[in-house]
Design a protein around this motif. Structure first.
Motif, PDB file in Angstrom:
ATOM      1  N   SER A 208      44.585  34.601  48.524  1.00 45.19           N
ATOM      2  CA  SER A 208      44.432  36.052  48.506  1.00 45.19           C
ATOM      3  C   SER A 208      43.612  36.423  47.281  1.00 45.19           C
ATOM      4  O   SER A 208      43.903  35.966  46.174  1.00 45.19           O
ATOM      5  CB  SER A 208      45.814  36.720  48.448  1.00 45.19           C
ATOM      6  OG  SER A 208      45.711  38.121  48.493  1.00 45.19           O
ATOM      7  N   PHE A 209      42.573  37.226  47.486  1.00 39.38           N
ATOM      8  CA  PHE A 209      41.667  37.554  46.389  1.00 39.38           C
ATOM      9  C   PHE A 209      41.116  38.961  46.590  1.00 39.38           C
ATOM     10  O   PHE A 209      40.697  39.315  47.690  1.00 39.38           O
ATOM     11  CB  PHE A 209      40.512  36.555  46.343  1.00 39.38           C
ATOM     12  CG  PHE A 209      39.560  36.756  45.192  1.00 39.38           C
ATOM     13  CD1 PHE A 209      39.932  36.443  43.896  1.00 39.38           C
ATOM     14  CD2 PHE A 209      38.283  37.267  45.398  1.00 39.38           C
ATOM     15  CE1 PHE A 209      39.064  36.630  42.829  1.00 39.38           C
ATOM     16  CE2 PHE A 209      37.399  37.449  44.346  1.00 39.38           C
ATOM     17  CZ  PHE A 209      37.798  37.133  43.051  1.00 39.38           C
ATOM     18  N   ALA A 210      41.137  39.763  45.533  1.00 39.24           N
ATOM     19  CA  ALA A 210      40.650  41.148  45.615  1.00 39.24           C
ATOM     20  C   ALA A 210      39.640  41.407  44.499  1.00 39.24           C
ATOM     21  O   ALA A 210      39.751  40.851  43.403  1.00 39.24           O
ATOM     22  CB  ALA A 210      41.815  42.130  45.513  1.00 39.24           C
ATOM     23  N   TYR A 211      38.684  42.275  44.785  1.00 40.29           N
ATOM     24  CA  TYR A 211      37.680  42.601  43.776  1.00 40.29           C
ATOM     25  C   TYR A 211      37.065  43.962  44.063  1.00 40.29           C
ATOM     26  O   TYR A 211      37.178  44.511  45.163  1.00 40.29           O
ATOM     27  CB  TYR A 211      36.588  41.528  43.711  1.00 40.29           C
ATOM     28  CG  TYR A 211      35.775  41.367  44.974  1.00 40.29           C
ATOM     29  CD1 TYR A 211      34.525  41.968  45.114  1.00 40.29           C
ATOM     30  CD2 TYR A 211      36.246  40.594  46.032  1.00 40.29           C
ATOM     31  CE1 TYR A 211      33.777  41.816  46.261  1.00 40.29           C
ATOM     32  CE2 TYR A 211      35.507  40.429  47.189  1.00 40.29           C
ATOM     33  CZ  TYR A 211      34.272  41.043  47.295  1.00 40.29           C
ATOM     34  OH  TYR A 211      33.528  40.889  48.447  1.00 40.29           O
ATOM     35  N   GLN A 212      36.414  44.509  43.049  1.00 40.95           N
ATOM     36  CA  GLN A 212      35.737  45.794  43.144  1.00 40.95           C
ATOM     37  C   GLN A 212      34.250  45.608  42.884  1.00 40.95           C
ATOM     38  O   GLN A 212      33.853  44.883  41.969  1.00 40.95           O
ATOM     39  CB  GLN A 212      36.307  46.778  42.125  1.00 40.95           C
ATOM     40  CG  GLN A 212      35.581  48.121  42.068  1.00 40.95           C
ATOM     41  CD  GLN A 212      36.126  49.021  40.968  1.00 40.95           C
ATOM     42  OE1 GLN A 212      37.275  48.899  40.577  1.00 40.95           O
ATOM     43  NE2 GLN A 212      35.281  49.916  40.463  1.00 40.95           N
ATOM     44  N   PRO A 223      32.847  53.322  43.829  1.00 37.50           N
ATOM     45  CA  PRO A 223      33.657  52.109  43.879  1.00 37.50           C
ATOM     46  C   PRO A 223      33.926  51.650  45.312  1.00 37.50           C
ATOM     47  O   PRO A 223      34.286  52.448  46.179  1.00 37.50           O
ATOM     48  CB  PRO A 223      34.953  52.532  43.188  1.00 37.50           C
ATOM     49  CG  PRO A 223      35.054  54.001  43.431  1.00 37.50           C
ATOM     50  CD  PRO A 223      33.647  54.521  43.521  1.00 37.50           C
ATOM     51  N   LEU A 224      33.722  50.365  45.555  1.00 37.22           N
ATOM     52  CA  LEU A 224      34.069  49.720  46.809  1.00 37.22           C
ATOM     53  C   LEU A 224      35.085  48.629  46.488  1.00 37.22           C
ATOM     54  O   LEU A 224      34.868  47.840  45.560  1.00 37.22           O
ATOM     55  CB  LEU A 224      32.846  49.109  47.480  1.00 37.22           C
ATOM     56  CG  LEU A 224      31.680  50.020  47.841  1.00 37.22           C
ATOM     57  CD1 LEU A 224      30.696  50.105  46.681  1.00 37.22           C
ATOM     58  CD2 LEU A 224      30.965  49.492  49.073  1.00 37.22           C
ATOM     59  N   VAL A 225      36.176  48.585  47.229  1.00 32.69           N
ATOM     60  CA  VAL A 225      37.229  47.612  46.984  1.00 32.69           C
ATOM     61  C   VAL A 225      37.350  46.677  48.184  1.00 32.69           C
ATOM     62  O   VAL A 225      37.341  47.130  49.339  1.00 32.69           O
ATOM     63  CB  VAL A 225      38.576  48.309  46.709  1.00 32.69           C
ATOM     64  CG1 VAL A 225      39.715  47.304  46.643  1.00 32.69           C
ATOM     65  CG2 VAL A 225      38.500  49.091  45.408  1.00 32.69           C
TER      66      VAL A 225
END
Length: 264
Positions: A208-212, A223-225
């Motif tokens: 699981s990985f999240a970034y902006q 901002p795009l998430v």
């Protein structure tokens, strides 16, 4: 900048990342309306003046053989992806629907090859190329009547052996390499992204990985998430954008958790 709307709510849902340019420079058109997820209270860090070029120090979920959920690693067909995609009433408060207009993908090409994996996801075409793809949108029904309802888009992709792991690996590397931002060119013209940073990610799936990614619209930060979850050979990419103000949009953890629970 040309606004690439993540989702145009109402009857014509189109893949934002294929309509016009989302992180483009300031010289283009576009009305700046939010169409990919209204800004709302979020579990992800808000735009608070911290330079986008500074990577987030939060850890993310990486493969751990001792704790991985069981998965046969099967490469799902489009029909099988459809069967595991979220449906309305599966997550209370959200209406789930297919995303129309997905045949027309974005054409952004990163000037720096290291940033190519990020541009590919912005285009709606994660790399390596998947064996099958299904698109869904999740609209917050508590925003009914709001001119700018919260909308999260999902891209479910299945990959040949090793492809899903490569997708997560390449995105992680690109987020590190492109922290200071990057530029792209496309059929609609050039785009500028001023920064990329890692965000906290829900501990679900096998990875699981999240970034902006922060774009620019007429001098304003956009901002795009993104939040990627992998189980076996399947990856789900969630994304939301905010074209109204600089507040980071939310990808609700309950959506991520519910979708991850459906993956075989």
């Amino acid at each position: 900048m040309r606004v690439r709307t993540t989702v145009v709510a109402a009857s014509t849902l189109v893949l934002c990342l294929a309509a016009a340019g989302c992180g483009a420079d300031d010289s283009g058109g576009g009305d700046g309306k939010a169409a990919g997820g209204k800004a709302s209270a979020s579990s992800t860090p808000a735009a608070d003046g911290t330079p986008d070029a500074t990577p987030d120090s939060t850890t993310d979920s990486t493969p751990d053989a001792a704790s991985e959920p069981s998965s046969d690693g099967k490469t799902l067909s489009e029909a099988e992806l459809t069967n595991v995609a979220l449906v309305t009433d599966e997550v209370p408060g959200y209406e789930i629907a297919p995303l129309e207009g997905t045949d027309d993908r974005g054409t952004e090409k990163a000037g720096d090859e290291a940033c190519r994996p990020i541009a590919a996801i912005i285009n709606g075409s994660p790399e390596p190329a998947p064996a099958a793809t299904v698109f869904r949108t999740a609209m917050d029904t508590t925003d009914e009547g709001d001119d700018d309802p919260t909308v999260v888009t999902e891209i479910l992709t299945s990959h040949p052996k090793g492809g899903a792991e490569e997708l997560l690996r390449s995105v992680r590397e690109a987020v590190r390499a492109c922290a200071g931002g990057f530029r792209t060119t496309s059929d609609e013209g050039p785009s500028t992204y001023t920064g990329v940073k890692k965000l906290p990610a829900a501990d679900v799936g096998q990875e699981s990985f999240a970034y902006q990614v922060t774009g620019s619209l007429e001098g304003e930060r956009v901002p795009l998430v993104f939040h990627l979850v992998r189980t076996g050979s399947t990856v789900v990419t969630f994304y939301a954008a905010n074209f109204v103000d600089e507040t980071v949009p939310e990808i609700p953890a309950k959506l991520v958790t519910a979708q991850a629970a459906n993956l075989p």
